[in-house]
Design an enzyme around this catalytic site. Structure first.
Site, short mmCIF file in Angstrom:
data_model
loop_
_atom_site.label_atom_id
_atom_site.label_comp_id
_atom_site.label_asym_id
_atom_site.label_seq_id
_atom_site.Cartn_x
_atom_site.Cartn_y
_atom_site.Cartn_z
N LYS A 33 -5.29 1.59 -16.78
CA LYS A 33 -6.63 2.42 -16.56
C LYS A 33 -6.44 3.76 -17.26
O LYS A 33 -5.49 4.03 -17.71
CB LYS A 33 -6.79 2.67 -15.07
N TYR A 252 -9.17 35.58 -27.02
CA TYR A 252 -10.14 36.01 -25.79
C TYR A 252 -9.56 36.65 -24.75
O TYR A 252 -8.45 36.40 -24.22
CB TYR A 252 -10.82 34.68 -25.29
C1 PLP Z 1 -3.44 4.36 -10.53
C2 PLP Z 1 -2.84 3.52 -9.63
C3 PLP Z 1 -1.77 2.91 -9.64
C4 PLP Z 1 -0.63 3.41 -10.63
O1 PLP Z 1 -0.03 4.74 -10.12
P1 PLP Z 1 1.24 5.26 -10.66
O2 PLP Z 1 1.85 6.18 -9.98
O3 PLP Z 1 0.96 5.81 -12.23
O4 PLP Z 1 2.00 4.09 -10.80
C5 PLP Z 1 -1.36 1.95 -8.65
N1 PLP Z 1 -2.36 1.36 -7.76
C6 PLP Z 1 -3.52 2.02 -7.69
C7 PLP Z 1 -4.43 1.78 -6.68
C8 PLP Z 1 -3.83 3.00 -8.62
O5 PLP Z 1 -5.21 3.83 -8.35
#
Ligand code: PLP
Length: 359
Positions: A33, A252
């Site tokens: 993702k 800045y």
């Molecule tokens: C993002 C996510 C993961 C992966 O999490 P990590 O801590 O990066 O392993 C697993 N399950 C769900 C439901 C997530 O949203």
């Protein structure tokens, strides 16, 4: 190139193989993702496939479609939650979804959509999913309507990467609740463990799959994992060098003040590239392996560093600099955040370069 990410594919595959050894007879779901945590979902999905991974998690419908359009025909599960209005697309692209409510299952059935669902059960994350009562109602509905499209069950751990007794017992309770779930015989896929779960609770659960996210990059619980290798380097170049002709304020807000004779280099990346503004006057980069501290506020497209004595006469415009590599955890702490946010915050205009380490 002005700013780029160097992604080491051989180290990435090394980490995946190490993970597969660790999880034994469970199988890996590659969590890709958010563009594979900023590293490029399509490319890393291909690398995962080379390692035998055939199941992928994304967060949104668009992320799933991107993989399908690149010819990835494996299981793709959308875990971010999908609105009913997008379910037609989900069906069209043969994506699978997280099921968070009975209402959505009813909608899917009433519309006669052919969509595989993974039932999300609430075990303690407090985010989305079915509680005990919802599960009872769901089972009744399934029986009555001969529902066949629930192919998976999953849950999510909230403190799996925290090392303290309270978190251990909380997580063990989550694991138990997950293990106790039964009664829907169309379910083929059971998955509970995220990175922290894989590292700390693997084998206590009765899942047959795990969901590996940040651990693919050798990091978990804001620590580097023994035996895993770093995958990502964030690099840029020196755009400009000056020796101050008089005492001067830098950037800045005039938050930094340097002296006549100090050498300052301007680097060709800024917060729009993901070099976080909260690092202003705190963080450092490396030039030829030497730490150079950020001076003044990080700007959108550039920032300044003070050049230490040892580097004077040794740098010039166009030299490569390293913004993060094996210090990403330190960078995250200095910027008051976690590595996940640093990774996913790398800007769109930062080029992703894939390298294979020569053996
Ligand atoms: C993002 C996510 C993961 C992966 O999490 P990590 O801590 O990066 O392993 C697993 N399950 C769900 C439901 C997530 O949203």
């Amino acid at each position: 190139m002005r700013a780029w990410l160097e992604i080491n594919l051989s180290n990435f595959r090394w980490n995946i193989k190490s993970l597969q050894e660790k999880i034994g007879n469970k199988k890996l779901i590659g969590v890709v993702k958010a563009n594979a945590y900023g590293m490029g979902a399509v490319r890393l999905t291909r690398e995962l496939k080379k390692c035998g991974v055939d199941f992928f998690v994304v967060a949104t419908v668009e992320e799933g479609i991107e993989l399908r359009n690149e010819g990835i025909d494996d299981n793709i599960l959308i875990l971010g939650g999908v609105f009913n209005e997008d379910l037609k697309l989900v069906e069209e692209y043969n994506l699978q979804i997280a099921l968070n409510s009975l209402e959505q299952l009813k909608y899917i059935n009433n519309q006669m959509l052919n969509i595989k669902c993974h039932l999300k059960i609430e075990t303690g994350m407090g985010r989305v999913g079915f509680n005990d009562l919802d599960i009872k109602l769901l089972k009744k509905y399934i029986e009555k309507n001969k529902v066949k499209n629930i192919v998976g069950v999953y849950s999510h751990l909230s403190v799996s990467d925290e090392e303290c007794d309270e978190s251990y017992s909380y997580t063990e309770n989550q694991v138990k609740k997950f293990n106790d779930f039964e009664g829907i015989d169309t379910i083929k896929y059971r998955h509970l463990l995220n990175s922290g779960g894989i590292l700390n609770y693997c084998g206590e659960d009765n899942g047959n799959y795990v969901r590996a996210g940040i651990i693919q990059y050798g990091i978990c619980g804001e620590k580097y994992i023994d035996g895993f290798k770093p995958v990502v380097k964030f690099k840029s170049k020196i755009l400009f060098i000056k020796v101050l002709a008089e005492d001067s304020d830098i950037s800045y807000g005039r938050t930094a003040h340097l002296k006549k004779g100090d050498m300052v280099a301007t680097i060709s990346a800024g917060y729009a590239d993901g070099f976080r503004r909260s690092i202003s006057n705190k963080g450092f980069i490396k030039i030829n392996g030497v730490k150079c501290f950020v001076t003044g506020r990080v700007c959108m497209d550039m920032f300044m560093v003070k050049i230490p004595e040892v580097l004077k006469n040794k740098i010039e415009v166009g030299n490569e600099v390293t913004l993060y590599d094996d210090n990403i955890i330190e960078v995250a702490k200095l910027s008051d955040t976690i590595t996940y946010e640093i990774f996913t915050g790398i800007g769109k205009r930062v080029k992703r370069i894939y390298i294979e380490e020569k053996l």
